[in-house]
Design a protein around this motif. Structure first.
Motif, short mmCIF file in Angstrom:
data_model
loop_
_atom_site.label_atom_id
_atom_site.label_comp_id
_atom_site.label_asym_id
_atom_site.label_seq_id
_atom_site.Cartn_x
_atom_site.Cartn_y
_atom_site.Cartn_z
N ARG A 1 5.84 13.11 -8.58
CA ARG A 1 6.80 14.15 -8.90
C ARG A 1 7.29 14.96 -7.71
O ARG A 1 8.48 15.14 -7.52
CB ARG A 1 6.20 15.10 -9.93
CG ARG A 1 7.22 16.08 -10.43
CD ARG A 1 6.85 16.61 -11.75
NE ARG A 1 7.97 17.34 -12.31
CZ ARG A 1 7.94 17.99 -13.42
NH1 ARG A 1 6.83 18.00 -14.12
NH2 ARG A 1 8.98 18.63 -13.87
N GLU A 2 6.35 15.50 -6.89
CA GLU A 2 6.82 16.41 -5.85
C GLU A 2 7.51 15.66 -4.72
O GLU A 2 8.31 16.23 -4.00
CB GLU A 2 5.69 17.31 -5.35
CG GLU A 2 4.41 16.59 -4.94
CD GLU A 2 4.49 16.04 -3.56
OE1 GLU A 2 5.31 16.53 -2.79
OE2 GLU A 2 3.74 15.10 -3.25
N GLY A 3 7.16 14.39 -4.54
CA GLY A 3 7.94 13.56 -3.65
C GLY A 3 7.79 13.82 -2.18
O GLY A 3 8.56 13.32 -1.37
N ALA A 4 6.80 14.59 -1.77
CA ALA A 4 6.69 14.90 -0.35
C ALA A 4 5.83 13.92 0.41
O ALA A 4 5.77 13.96 1.63
CB ALA A 4 6.13 16.30 -0.16
N PHE A 5 5.13 13.07 -0.28
CA PHE A 5 4.33 12.08 0.42
C PHE A 5 5.24 11.14 1.19
O PHE A 5 6.28 10.72 0.70
CB PHE A 5 3.48 11.28 -0.54
CG PHE A 5 2.89 10.06 0.10
CD1 PHE A 5 1.84 10.18 0.97
CD2 PHE A 5 3.44 8.82 -0.10
CE1 PHE A 5 1.33 9.08 1.60
CE2 PHE A 5 2.93 7.71 0.52
CZ PHE A 5 1.86 7.84 1.38
N GLY A 6 4.81 10.80 2.37
CA GLY A 6 5.53 9.77 3.12
C GLY A 6 6.95 10.16 3.39
O GLY A 6 7.24 10.88 4.32
N PHE B 1 3.62 1.44 -1.46
CA PHE B 1 4.08 1.52 -2.86
C PHE B 1 3.06 2.26 -3.73
O PHE B 1 3.41 3.18 -4.47
CB PHE B 1 4.30 0.09 -3.39
CG PHE B 1 4.54 0.04 -4.88
CD1 PHE B 1 5.81 0.25 -5.39
CD2 PHE B 1 3.50 -0.23 -5.75
CE1 PHE B 1 6.03 0.21 -6.76
CE2 PHE B 1 3.71 -0.27 -7.11
CZ PHE B 1 4.97 -0.06 -7.62
N ILE B 2 1.78 1.89 -3.63
CA ILE B 2 0.80 2.50 -4.53
C ILE B 2 0.52 3.94 -4.15
O ILE B 2 0.31 4.80 -5.00
CB ILE B 2 -0.50 1.65 -4.58
CG1 ILE B 2 -1.43 2.15 -5.69
CG2 ILE B 2 -1.23 1.65 -3.27
CD1 ILE B 2 -0.84 2.02 -7.08
N ARG B 3 0.57 4.25 -2.87
CA ARG B 3 0.38 5.66 -2.49
C ARG B 3 1.53 6.51 -3.01
O ARG B 3 1.33 7.61 -3.50
CB ARG B 3 0.27 5.81 -0.97
CG ARG B 3 -1.09 5.47 -0.43
CD ARG B 3 -1.22 5.84 1.03
NE ARG B 3 -1.56 7.24 1.23
CZ ARG B 3 -1.71 7.80 2.44
NH1 ARG B 3 -1.53 7.09 3.52
NH2 ARG B 3 -2.04 9.07 2.54
N LYS C 1 3.27 5.89 -5.65
CA LYS C 1 3.15 5.96 -7.10
C LYS C 1 2.12 6.98 -7.54
O LYS C 1 2.32 7.75 -8.48
CB LYS C 1 2.73 4.59 -7.66
CG LYS C 1 3.87 3.68 -7.97
CD LYS C 1 4.58 4.15 -9.22
CE LYS C 1 5.83 3.30 -9.45
NZ LYS C 1 6.72 3.90 -10.42
N THR C 2 0.97 6.98 -6.88
CA THR C 2 -0.14 7.77 -7.38
C THR C 2 -0.22 9.16 -6.78
O THR C 2 -0.79 10.06 -7.38
CB THR C 2 -1.47 7.04 -7.13
OG1 THR C 2 -1.57 6.71 -5.75
CG2 THR C 2 -1.54 5.77 -7.94
N GLU C 3 0.32 9.35 -5.60
CA GLU C 3 0.18 10.66 -4.98
C GLU C 3 1.45 11.49 -5.09
O GLU C 3 1.42 12.69 -4.89
CB GLU C 3 -0.17 10.52 -3.49
CG GLU C 3 -1.59 10.01 -3.27
CD GLU C 3 -1.95 9.99 -1.80
OE1 GLU C 3 -1.32 10.71 -1.01
OE2 GLU C 3 -2.85 9.23 -1.44
N GLY D 1 10.66 11.00 -10.57
CA GLY D 1 9.50 11.18 -11.42
C GLY D 1 9.41 10.04 -12.41
O GLY D 1 10.39 9.59 -12.96
N CYS D 2 8.20 9.55 -12.61
CA CYS D 2 8.09 8.34 -13.43
C CYS D 2 7.85 8.67 -14.88
O CYS D 2 7.92 7.81 -15.73
CB CYS D 2 6.98 7.45 -12.91
SG CYS D 2 5.35 8.13 -13.18
N PHE E 1 0.83 -1.20 0.00
CA PHE E 1 0.00 0.00 0.00
C PHE E 1 0.87 1.26 0.00
O PHE E 1 0.55 2.25 -0.67
CB PHE E 1 -0.95 0.01 1.19
CG PHE E 1 -1.97 1.10 1.09
CD1 PHE E 1 -2.94 1.05 0.12
CD2 PHE E 1 -1.92 2.19 1.93
CE1 PHE E 1 -3.86 2.08 -0.01
CE2 PHE E 1 -2.83 3.21 1.82
CZ PHE E 1 -3.81 3.17 0.84
#
Lengths: 80, 368
Positions: free
Chosen positions: A62-67, A53-55, A57-59, A76-77, A51
Motif C-alpha cells: 500500500r504505502e509503496g515506498a519500498f524499492g 517482485f515478492i518484496r 508484494k509483501t512489504e 494497492g492489491c 525476489f
C-alpha cells in the motif's frame, strides 16, 4: 535509537548518496577493457527479478515506498 | 494460470530462437508470513502468502526479446477479531477470506537493427476476488558514452476494478482506480570499480483509494472503543520518489552497495530508506548477498491512532502510519551447471508499531 534520530540518520545518508552519485557522475568513463569488475553479477543492483517482485508484494502493498526501482504502482492489491 | 502458461509456452515454442544465451526460464516458490503483534489493536493484520512464479525470457532474434511471467498466490488472512462489547454498531467484522491471486506481465523488447534504442511495450493483468487490475507499460532505453551510461524512461498505466465488499459485510457496488506511473533512470559507470544510479518516480492515482475492508475505531474520552466507521481517503494521490544507488567492487566477484530512497506523497506520507548490502563469492562460485534495510515512515495526515470523532478523511491502516522498520535479508546462489542455478532467499522485517514479517524464496533458473 529514537525515531527522530533514526530518521535524521537515514535522510543524511540519502543526501550523501545522492550527492555522491551526482557529483561523481562527472568522472571519466571506463574503457572497454576496464569493465571486468563492472560486468560481474555482484555489480548488478538487483540480481533477481523474482525476489524484487515478492518484496514489493509483501512489504509495500500500500504505502509503496519500498524499492521504487522500477515497479509500477498498481494502487494497492486489496489483499486483506 | 495453466491456460496462460500453455499459451505462453505455445507462443514461445513457435518462435525461432537464437542461441546467444539470452533466454531463460525460472521457477520460484514463495512463502511469507506477516505477524500482527501490534498495529491496530482491534484489527487482525496478519496473513500468510504462498506463491508460485514462472518467468520466461526468450530471445527471438537480434531485434526481439519476449518476457513473460505469471504468479499464482494463495493468501490466508488472519481470522477477524471479535469487536469488544463497548462497540455498538458491529457484532462481527469481515476480512477477505483465503483467496487466490494471479499476476501476469507480458513484455516485448524491440531493438531495431542499427538502432541504439530499445523499446519495451507490455501489458499487465491481476485477478483476485473482488479486484481486477489491468495495465499497459511502455519503456525506452539506450546506452550512451560507449556503454558507460544507460538511460531509461518507463510509463505504466493501471486501471483497477473493485467490488466494494465492506468490513461490515455490506456490498456497495463497484468502483475503479486509475494509476499513472513514470520512471526516469540514469545508470553510469563511474570508474572501473564503481557504478551509480539515480532515478525519479512519479505516480498519480485517481479513483477509489480506500480499502473497503479497513475500518476506523472511534473511542470515548475514557478510552473505550465505541464505534467502527469506514476508512475514508481522498480519491486522488500524488507520489514522488527519488532513489540513489551505488555499488563498488574492491575485487572481482565482490561488491558493496548502498541503496537509498526518499518518498513524498500528497497525503503527507514520507518514507526514507537506506539499504547497505554486500555480495561475495563463497566457494565453487556460490554467491552470497546480504542486506540490511533501515527505513522511517512519517504517517499520512489522515492517520489517527485513537480518534474520538469521525472525520471527512481518516484511516487506521498501520501501513499508512508512522513507524521505524528494520529489514535484513540474504540470497544464496548456487550454480548447478554452466547454465542452471538455484537461488534461495530469506528476508524479514520488524516495525516498531508491532507488525513484522518473515519470508523465503526458493527458485531455479535455466538459461540457454
Amino acid at each position: 535509537m529514537s525515531r527522530n534520530r533514526s530518521a535524521r540518520v537515514i535522510v543524511s545518508l540519502i543526501v550523501i548518496a545522492t550527492l555522491t552519485v551526482s557529483l561523481v557522475g562527472g568522472c571519466r568513463g571506463t574503457k572497454f577493457f576496464e569493465r571486468e569488475r563492472l560486468s560481474d553479477r555482484s555489480m548488478q543492483f538487483d540480481t533477481d527479478d523474482s525476489f524484487v517482485f515478492i518484496r514489493n508484494k509483501t512489504e509495500a502493498a500500500r504505502e509503496g515506498a519500498f524499492g521504487g526501482y522500477g515497479a509500477a504502482a498498481a494502487g494497492g492489491c486489496g489483499c486483506q | 494460470m495453466t491456460a496462460i502458461l500453455a499459451v505462453c509456452l505455445g507462443l514461445l515454442s513457435g518462435l525461432r530462437a537464437s542461441d546467444d544465451g539470452d533466454s531463460s526460464v525460472a521457477f520460484d516458490l514463495y512463502a511469507f508470513r506477516q505477524h500482527d503483534g501490534g498495529g491496530d489493536p482491534l484489527r487482525a493484520e496478519g496473513f500468510d502468502y504462498q506463491g508460485f512464479r514462472v518467468a520466461i525470457v526468450r530471445r527471438v532474434d537480434e531485434t526481439y526479446r519476449l518476457r513473460v511471467n505469471g504468479t499464482l498466490a494463495f493468501i490466508d488472512n488472519e481470522e477477524a477479531l471479535l469487536p469488544p462489547p463497548t462497540v455498538t454498531n458491529a457484532l462481527t467484522t469481515s476480512a477477505s477470506p483465503s483467496l487466490l491471486t494471479l499476476d501476469t506481465n507480458f513484455t516485448l523488447d524491440i531493438t531495431p537493427e542499427h538502432s541504439p534504442w530499445t523499446y519495451s511495450p507490455g501489458f499487465y493483468y491481476h485477478h483476485q476476488i473482488e479486484y481486477i487490475g489491468t495495465g499497459l507499460d511502455f519503456g525506452i532505453q539506450r546506452e550512451l558514452l560507449d556503454g558507460d551510461v544507460q538511460v531509461e524512461a518507463r510509463y505504466s498505466f493501471r486501471w483497477d476494478f473493485l467490488e466494494l465488499a465492506y468490513w461490515d459485510q455490506t456490498f456497495r457496488g463497484n468502483d475503479d482506480r486509475i494509476s499513472h506511473n513514470t520512471l526516469f533512470s540514469w545508470t553510469q559507470n563511474l570508474s572501473p570499480s564503481t557504478r551509480g544510479n539515480l532515478s525519479f518516480q512519479y505516480t498519480r492515482q485517481d479513483g477509489f483509494l480506500s480499502e473497503p475492508y479497513n475500518y476506523v475505531t472511534l473511542y470515548r474520552a475514557d478510552g473505550d472503543p465505541i464505534l467502527f466507521v469506514d476508512e475514508r481517503l481522498p480519491n486522488r494521490r500524488d507520489r514522488l520518489q527519488v532513489n540513489a544507488r551505488l555499488r563498488w567492487s574492491p575485487e572481482i566477484a565482490t561488491a558493496l552497495g548502498l541503496d537509498t530512497s526518499y518518498y513524498l506523497g500528497s497525503w503527507g506520507l514520507q518514507h526514507a530508506a537506506v539499504e547497505p548490502s554486500a555480495e561475495t563469492e563463497l566457494f565453487a562460485e556460490w554467491r552470497l548477498r546480504l542486506w540490511y534495510r533501515l527505513s522511517f515512515q512519517k504517517g499520512a495526515r489522515y492517520f489517527e491512532d485513537r480518534p474520538l470523532v469521525s472525520r471527512r478523511f481518516q484511516t487506521r491502516d498501520s501501513d499508512l502510519g508512522s513507524f521505524f522498520m528494520q529489514s535484513p535479508g540474504g540470497t544464496l546462489t548456487v550454480p548447478l551447471g554452466s547454465n542452471e542455478e538455484i537461488r534461495f532467499s530469506v528476508y524479514g522485517f520488524t516495525r516498531d508499531d508491532g507488525v513484522d514479517g518473515l519470508g523465503s524464496k526458493l527458485g531455479v533458473i535455466f538459461r540457454w
